[in-house]
Write a protein that holds these residues in place. Structure first.
Motif, PDB file in Angstrom:
ATOM      1  N   VAL A   1      16.361  15.336 -17.122  1.00 59.46           N
ATOM      2  CA  VAL A   1      16.368  15.357 -18.397  1.00 59.46           C
ATOM      3  C   VAL A   1      17.673  14.500 -18.955  1.00 59.46           C
ATOM      4  O   VAL A   1      17.677  14.094 -19.980  1.00 59.46           O
ATOM      5  CB  VAL A   1      16.806  17.001 -18.906  1.00 59.46           C
ATOM      6  N   THR A   2      18.669  14.382 -18.261  1.00 60.38           N
ATOM      7  CA  THR A   2      19.824  13.538 -18.874  1.00 60.38           C
ATOM      8  C   THR A   2      20.010  12.240 -18.503  1.00 60.38           C
ATOM      9  O   THR A   2      20.745  11.488 -19.049  1.00 60.38           O
ATOM     10  CB  THR A   2      21.141  14.306 -18.505  1.00 60.38           C
ATOM     11  N   TYR A   3      19.172  11.886 -17.476  1.00 58.15           N
ATOM     12  CA  TYR A   3      19.333  10.389 -17.118  1.00 58.15           C
ATOM     13  C   TYR A   3      17.967   9.667 -16.948  1.00 58.15           C
ATOM     14  O   TYR A   3      17.866   8.545 -17.079  1.00 58.15           O
ATOM     15  CB  TYR A   3      20.022  10.388 -15.509  1.00 58.15           C
TER      16      TYR A   3
ATOM     17  N   GLN B   1      15.001  10.106 -18.330  1.00 60.22           N
ATOM     18  CA  GLN B   1      13.904  10.929 -19.394  1.00 60.22           C
ATOM     19  C   GLN B   1      12.553  10.345 -19.244  1.00 60.22           C
ATOM     20  O   GLN B   1      11.436  11.021 -19.702  1.00 60.22           O
ATOM     21  CB  GLN B   1      14.198  10.921 -20.742  1.00 60.22           C
ATOM     22  N   ASP B   2      12.255   9.173 -18.739  1.00 56.07           N
ATOM     23  CA  ASP B   2      11.236   8.449 -18.514  1.00 56.07           C
ATOM     24  C   ASP B   2      10.167   9.192 -17.545  1.00 56.07           C
ATOM     25  O   ASP B   2       8.930   8.924 -17.384  1.00 56.07           O
ATOM     26  CB  ASP B   2      11.439   7.156 -18.410  1.00 56.07           C
ATOM     27  N   PHE B   3      10.917   9.956 -16.803  1.00 55.36           N
ATOM     28  CA  PHE B   3      10.023  10.735 -15.684  1.00 55.36           C
ATOM     29  C   PHE B   3       9.151  11.822 -16.523  1.00 55.36           C
ATOM     30  O   PHE B   3       8.041  12.228 -15.817  1.00 55.36           O
ATOM     31  CB  PHE B   3      11.018  11.605 -15.015  1.00 55.36           C
ATOM     32  N   ILE B   4       9.550  12.247 -17.545  1.00 59.71           N
ATOM     33  CA  ILE B   4       8.999  13.507 -17.972  1.00 59.71           C
ATOM     34  C   ILE B   4       7.733  13.070 -19.043  1.00 59.71           C
ATOM     35  O   ILE B   4       7.903  12.135 -19.821  1.00 59.71           O
ATOM     36  CB  ILE B   4      10.054  14.225 -19.072  1.00 59.71           C
TER      37      ILE B   4
ATOM     38  N   THR C   1       5.459  12.827 -21.967  1.00 55.84           N
ATOM     39  CA  THR C   1       5.846  12.829 -23.477  1.00 55.84           C
ATOM     40  C   THR C   1       5.779  13.958 -24.067  1.00 55.84           C
ATOM     41  O   THR C   1       6.784  14.448 -24.824  1.00 55.84           O
ATOM     42  CB  THR C   1       5.080  11.706 -24.024  1.00 55.84           C
ATOM     43  N   ASP C   2       4.585  14.780 -23.801  1.00 53.26           N
ATOM     44  CA  ASP C   2       4.543  16.039 -24.603  1.00 53.26           C
ATOM     45  C   ASP C   2       5.554  16.926 -24.352  1.00 53.26           C
ATOM     46  O   ASP C   2       6.243  17.608 -25.189  1.00 53.26           O
ATOM     47  CB  ASP C   2       3.224  16.667 -24.231  1.00 53.26           C
TER      48      ASP C   2
ATOM     49  N   LEU D   1       8.440  16.174 -22.927  1.00 46.16           N
ATOM     50  CA  LEU D   1       9.937  15.762 -23.187  1.00 46.16           C
ATOM     51  C   LEU D   1      10.117  16.060 -24.887  1.00 46.16           C
ATOM     52  O   LEU D   1      11.115  16.669 -25.131  1.00 46.16           O
ATOM     53  CB  LEU D   1       9.854  14.241 -23.209  1.00 46.16           C
ATOM     54  N   LEU D   2       9.101  15.799 -25.575  1.00 46.74           N
ATOM     55  CA  LEU D   2       9.209  16.402 -27.054  1.00 46.74           C
ATOM     56  C   LEU D   2       9.285  17.891 -27.382  1.00 46.74           C
ATOM     57  O   LEU D   2      10.147  18.159 -28.030  1.00 46.74           O
ATOM     58  CB  LEU D   2       8.059  15.642 -27.818  1.00 46.74           C
ATOM     59  N   ALA D   3       8.773  18.555 -26.607  1.00 48.20           N
ATOM     60  CA  ALA D   3       8.698  19.862 -26.706  1.00 48.20           C
ATOM     61  C   ALA D   3      10.200  20.402 -26.249  1.00 48.20           C
ATOM     62  O   ALA D   3      10.697  21.289 -26.879  1.00 48.20           O
ATOM     63  CB  ALA D   3       7.770  20.714 -25.757  1.00 48.20           C
TER      64      ALA D   3
ATOM     65  N   THR E   1      12.753  18.283 -26.028  1.00 51.80           N
ATOM     66  CA  THR E   1      13.928  17.946 -27.232  1.00 51.80           C
ATOM     67  C   THR E   1      13.946  18.765 -28.201  1.00 51.80           C
ATOM     68  O   THR E   1      14.867  19.346 -28.970  1.00 51.80           O
ATOM     69  CB  THR E   1      13.489  16.572 -27.676  1.00 51.80           C
TER      70      THR E   1
ATOM     71  N   THR F   1      23.327  20.098 -21.465  1.00 50.28           N
ATOM     72  CA  THR F   1      22.412  20.803 -20.418  1.00 50.28           C
ATOM     73  C   THR F   1      23.126  21.468 -18.971  1.00 50.28           C
ATOM     74  O   THR F   1      22.749  22.429 -18.734  1.00 50.28           O
ATOM     75  CB  THR F   1      21.313  19.608 -20.012  1.00 50.28           C
TER      76      THR F   1
END
Lengths: 573, 417
Positions: free
Chosen positions: A373-375, A377-380, A382-383, A385-387, A389, A399
């Motif tokens: 989550v903090t380093y 974010q490209d793992f997550i 998109t859906d 991640l946005l939820a 966020t 976090t």
């Protein structure tokens, strides 16, 4: 040290009679100088305590004078202040009548046995079956032992230490006037819990017996599984102040003799006040004091002990404790459960894989969450991640703080849950966890996905079958959390690297902790995967047992018969 | 001895604690520089690149509004545009009016306007190729209109957030032959490789005025994006492809042509064919075809002259439906149907080849096969494939097999009273 040796020397060079006078003079002094200063009283008490300890430790023989013995025993057992101990004087109805003494602990010894097996025969029927061949005095104790006491176990006692031991173990000691020895009669009957089902290592398939606090019963439970003359249970007294009755069990024709010797060596060398629990004993005999993992397997299941003994391991039982230690233990045995072997192998393997996933989740999920989550974010997706966020928009904390708060809250619930009284405990635990999580989300203190992370982590930690390992993992996850928050995934990987290195150099009674994975040694398919029963052909090589083969390569004879008949392809080729 | 060992142990403990503290102290040295909460970042879902007015480029970002994705809120994204010299510059400039740091790691699509693409887009592609945040799997699209306008019009109907919309709409190549495979990685590869032209999905906006009337049967893939006879839904449409040669858009292929190219490139999973029924005027047979095995491509180079290229495409077809009453599922009629299908595909292929040779763009990537005929790279370069391709003798022939005819073997004709 020096004081001790001086005292013991003084004791050794004295005749038994002198002790009596020593105590008598001491008690007179006490009475005379009672109003003296507290400090003097303290010193006097201390000196007397040490004299009494020496009486037990120094093999002081029993004197022949009954009154002297009675007085010394009174001092030794702190009678009459101590109301448990009973020192009863009676007369053996012989010609001429003999003075005798009976010593036992009320509650440890069984009264009806005493009446039937000691008092009745000695007081009423002493003239039965006289033994004319021997002189009266010489054979008196033998005659009492052989023909007058119908107890099933009668032991001759020659000094104070043996006397005290037997009395403390629930036997009744009979002392006869004019004799230099006493007789201990088996009358043990103390209160204990019956055998019940396993509380922690419960299984659906498999035996439902668990150990109890009775070491004798525990040994019997194991012996029931292993009907072999080579099954040895050797008693060892461990500790100093209050000696714990321990026993080691092993199969003499399988276990490596050096291993047995090492276990005995470690147990016998222990000097400690109070080792009454196998957890304490474990800490005294383990190879290294690492917080990473326990190095002995504790189990409450007799079938599990039996299975391990037949692999060539050694079991350590402690009286008064239903948990039995099995050594040496490797990491993989800590992750096994009894049921793995009882259900068919695909199911057993699956359960084991799930358990390893649980271990990884319990240890790494919070750290991985923070790192992602903090380093990263490209793992997550998109859906997600946005939820996430969006859900975080109203949360004021970083976090790492969120997750630390929730993890601590969970640890609190778990710790408090142990102490909440049983009937409300479970409910309150669930309510506490649910409502706390829900309210924390509603109050925008934490994001909702975090509750999922913490809950899954908790589930993972409960999937670990070994309680001690689960405690270690619970602590380690905070270390990984710290690494993740500072260095991201890199930190986690670095931590794993160090972790693995530490595990590799650990030993359990000389056996590498990660065997048979590293060092690679021969083993049946039963450490990471659970293979079929008919493939379990070898005992673990790292134990170096006297017999390494468990069963022949073709353990199912019927497959071979089928081939002889001409049909089928069998399994032999 | 005893005293000594106790002393040692104390020293050892102190040493251990010290080492532990030192190790711990190194942790903050990492400094958490990259520590970044997800709500401190503005996630850019799509990027538009146009010719700028006050600078070289006009970069527009479609930025997701996470509160909306998390539930509640009307708008799920907003579009912001700025005139800048390059794409990374836009990320920097953006910070002066968007409160959160821009991030391209979740970008799903990058759209170049046709106007810009016809000049040159190789610069931006080369640049993105090295740009770490940018994923090579991002879709690369070329729009008939201004890219900024496309982004503004792209308001998803089915999806909550636009990222998912872009992801799904650009993976339409899996279900339809009209959209080419359009990832950035592939486009980049094709653009850089000598001897092949790139195929990029063409994107357009729903046409405002209906096209010229054409009441008779017309093949379905004769259009390109922006001309589709359709109404409703998201204003954005993907159809046909833009042909990129040497970093420049040289022309378009319509839907059917794109389909043929995909069959030859073996990236077409499924295609429907509307075959006019030869026995019954005005009625069609609908066939679903898929690749039976990889196409066989043979390139015969004659010295330094034009090559002779022969491609065999193997299809397997099913009868989906038919309007007429002819029992095409009878075994004796199937070879006839197979022949008809192959003829139809061959005709389409001829049109496509002619179009590709007109554009001078080897969209079929025959060049990659031709390359194998040369012993050294230099020879290959000297052959100048791009110049030779328009003159090459190309024959694409289809081999169609119908293996299944469905459960209906014969139809009872409708009775007309």
């Amino acid at each position: 040290m020096s004081l001790f040796s001086k005292l013991s020397r003084r004791v050794l060079f004295r005749e038994p009679q002198e002790y009596q006078s020593l105590f008598e003079s001491g008690s007179q002094e006490d009475q005379q100088q009672a109003p003296a200063g507290d400090r003097r009283q303290f010193k006097r008490k201390k000196a007397e305590t040490e004299r009494l300890a020496d009486l037990i430790n120094q093999d002081v023989p029993l004197p022949t004078d009954l009154q002297e013995i009675k007085q010394t025993l009174g001092k030794l057992f702190r009678s009459p202040e101590n109301n448990d101990v009973v020192i009863r004087q009676f007369i053996i109805g012989m010609e001429p009548p003999l003075q005798a003494l009976m010593v036992f602990y009320d509650g440890l010894a069984d009264k009806s046995t005493q009446n039937m097996a000691i008092l009745q025969p000695l007081m009423f029927f002493p003239s039965l079956r006289p033994d004319p061949g021997k002189k009266l005095v010489d054979s008196l104790m033998d005659r009492v032992a052989e023909s007058l006491l119908p107890g099933n176990e009668v032991v001759t006692v020659r000094n104070y230490q043996e006397l005290a031991d037997n009395v403390m173990n629930g036997l009744t000691v009979v002392v006869v006037d004019g004799q230099d020895r006493a007789l201990a009669v088996e009358t043990r009957a103390w209160e204990h819990r019956g055998i019940s089902t396993p509380q922690v290592e419960a299984v659906i398939r498999g035996p439902q017996e668990a150990f109890t606090e009775q070491i004798r019963a525990n040994i019997t439970l194991v012996r029931k599984y292993l009907r072999r003359t080579s099954l040895v249970s050797k008693f060892v007294k461990v500790g100093e102040m209050s000696q714990a009755q321990c026993a080691i069990m092993y199969l003499d024709d399988i276990a490596n003799p050096q291993l047995v010797e090492e276990v005995l060596r470690r147990l016998q060398s222990l000097k400690a006040d109070f080792i009454h629990e196998s957890g304490i004993l474990e800490q005294m005999v383990q190879d290294t004091d690492t917080p990473l993992s326990p190095q002995a397997l504790s189990t409450e299941r007799p079938d599990r002990v039996a299975a391990n003994l037949i692999e060539g391991r050694v079991a350590i039982l402690v009286d008064g404790n239903p948990w039995v230690l099995i050594v040496p233990t490797t990491f993989f045995s800590l992750m096994q459960a009894a049921e793995d072997a009882y259900i068919r192998w695909p199911g057993g393997t699956f359960a084991r894989v799930v358990r390893y996933v649980g271990l990884a989740v319990a240890m790494l999920l919070p750290a991985f969450y923070v790192a992602a989550v903090t380093y990263h974010q490209d793992f997550i997706p998109t859906d997600l991640l946005l939820a996430m966020t969006g859900a975080r928009e109203a949360v004021p904390f970083p976090t790492i703080l969120e997750i630390l708060m929730m993890e601590l809250a969970f640890e609190l619930i778990r710790e408090a849950g142990i102490r909440i009284p049983g009937t409300v405990g479970t409910t309150l635990g669930i309510v506490g966890a649910l409502i706390l999580g829900q309210a924390a989300v509603a109050a925008n203190i934490v994001s909702p996905i975090l509750i999922v992370v913490v809950a899954v982590t908790a589930l993972g930690s409960f999937a670990i079958p070994n309680y001690e390992l689960s405690v270690s993992v619970r602590m380690l996850r905070f270390v990984y959390l710290l690494l993740a928050v500072f260095l991201g995934l890199f930190g986690i990987v670095a931590g794993l690297f160090v972790h693995a290195a530490l595990l590799v150099q650990m030993r359990s009674f000389g056996v590498p902790f990660l065997a048979p994975l590293t060092p690679m040694t021969a083993s049946s398919p039963d450490y990471l995967w659970r293979g079929p029963v008919w493939q379990q052909e070898r005992r673990p090589d790292y134990l170096d047992p006297l017999r390494s083969r468990r069963q022949p390569r073709i353990s199912r004879g019927w497959t071979r018969h089928k081939r002889k008949g001409g049909g089928g392809d069998g399994g032999g080729k | 001895m005893a005293v000594g060992s106790r002393h040692n142990r104390a020293r050892k403990t102190v040493l251990l604690v010290l080492v532990g503290l030192m190790v711990l102290a190194t942790l903050p040295l990492g400094g958490c520089w990259d520590y970044r909460e997800p709500d401190e970042v503005s996630w850019i879902m799509a990027v538009g690149v146009d010719r700028g007015r006050e600078n070289d480029l006009r970069i527009s970002f479609q930025i997701a509004v996470p509160l909306a994705a998390g539930g509640g809120g009307e708008s799920t994204a907003f579009v912001t545009a700025m005139d800048v010299p390059s794409l990374p510059a836009a990320l920097e400039v953006m910070n002066s009016f968007v409160s959160r740091e821009g991030d391209l790691s979740h970008t799903k699509a990058i759209i170049f306007s046709r106007e810009l693409a016809e000049e040159d887009i190789s610069g931006t592609i080369m640049l993105l190729n090295r740009f770490r945040q940018f994923r090579p799997t991002t879709a690369l699209l070329i729009s008939q209109e201004k890219a900024e306008e496309v982004l503004r019009q792209a308001e998803p109907v089915l999806e909550i957030q636009p990222g998912k919309y872009w992801e799904l709409i650009t993976s339409g190549w899996r279900y339809t032959e009209f959209i080419p495979v359009g990832t950035f990685r592939l486009a980049d590869q094709e653009i850089r490789t000598a001897g092949a032209a790139g195929l990029v999905p063409l994107i357009g906006l729903e046409q405002e005025e209906p096209g010229p009337p054409h009441p008779d049967l017309r093949p379905k893939g004769q259009d390109v994006a922006g001309q589709l006879p359709r109404r409703g839904g998201v204003a954005v449409e993907l159809f046909g492809s833009a042909v990129i040669r040497e970093g420049r858009m040289v022309g378009t292929l319509n839907g059917d042509e794109t389909g043929i190219v995909k069959l030859v490139r073996n990236v077409n999973y499924r295609t429907f064919k509307n075959l006019p029924d030869p026995n019954e005027q005005g009625r069609i047979i609908i066939i679903q075809a898929r690749s039976r095995q990889a196409p066989r491509i043979e390139v015969d180079r004659r010295g330094n002259g034009p090559s002779q290229i022969r491609a065999d495409v193997f299809l397997e077809a099913d009868i989906v439906g038919k309007e007429g009453f002819t029992a095409w599922s009878h075994p004796e009629r199937i070879p006839q149907l197979e022949r008809l299908l192959a003829q139809s595909y061959n005709e389409d292929a001829r049109v496509t080849v002619r179009r590709a040779q007109e554009l001078g763009a080897d969209v079929f990537t025959f060049g990659w096969e031709a390359k194998k005929q040369f012993l050294t790279w230099r020879e290959w370069e000297e052959y100048r494939w791009a110049d030779q391709f328009p003159n090459a003798d190309i024959e694409i022939s289809f081999d169609v097999r119908i293996r299944r005819v469905g459960l209906t073997s014969e139809d009872i004709p409708l009775r007309r009273f």
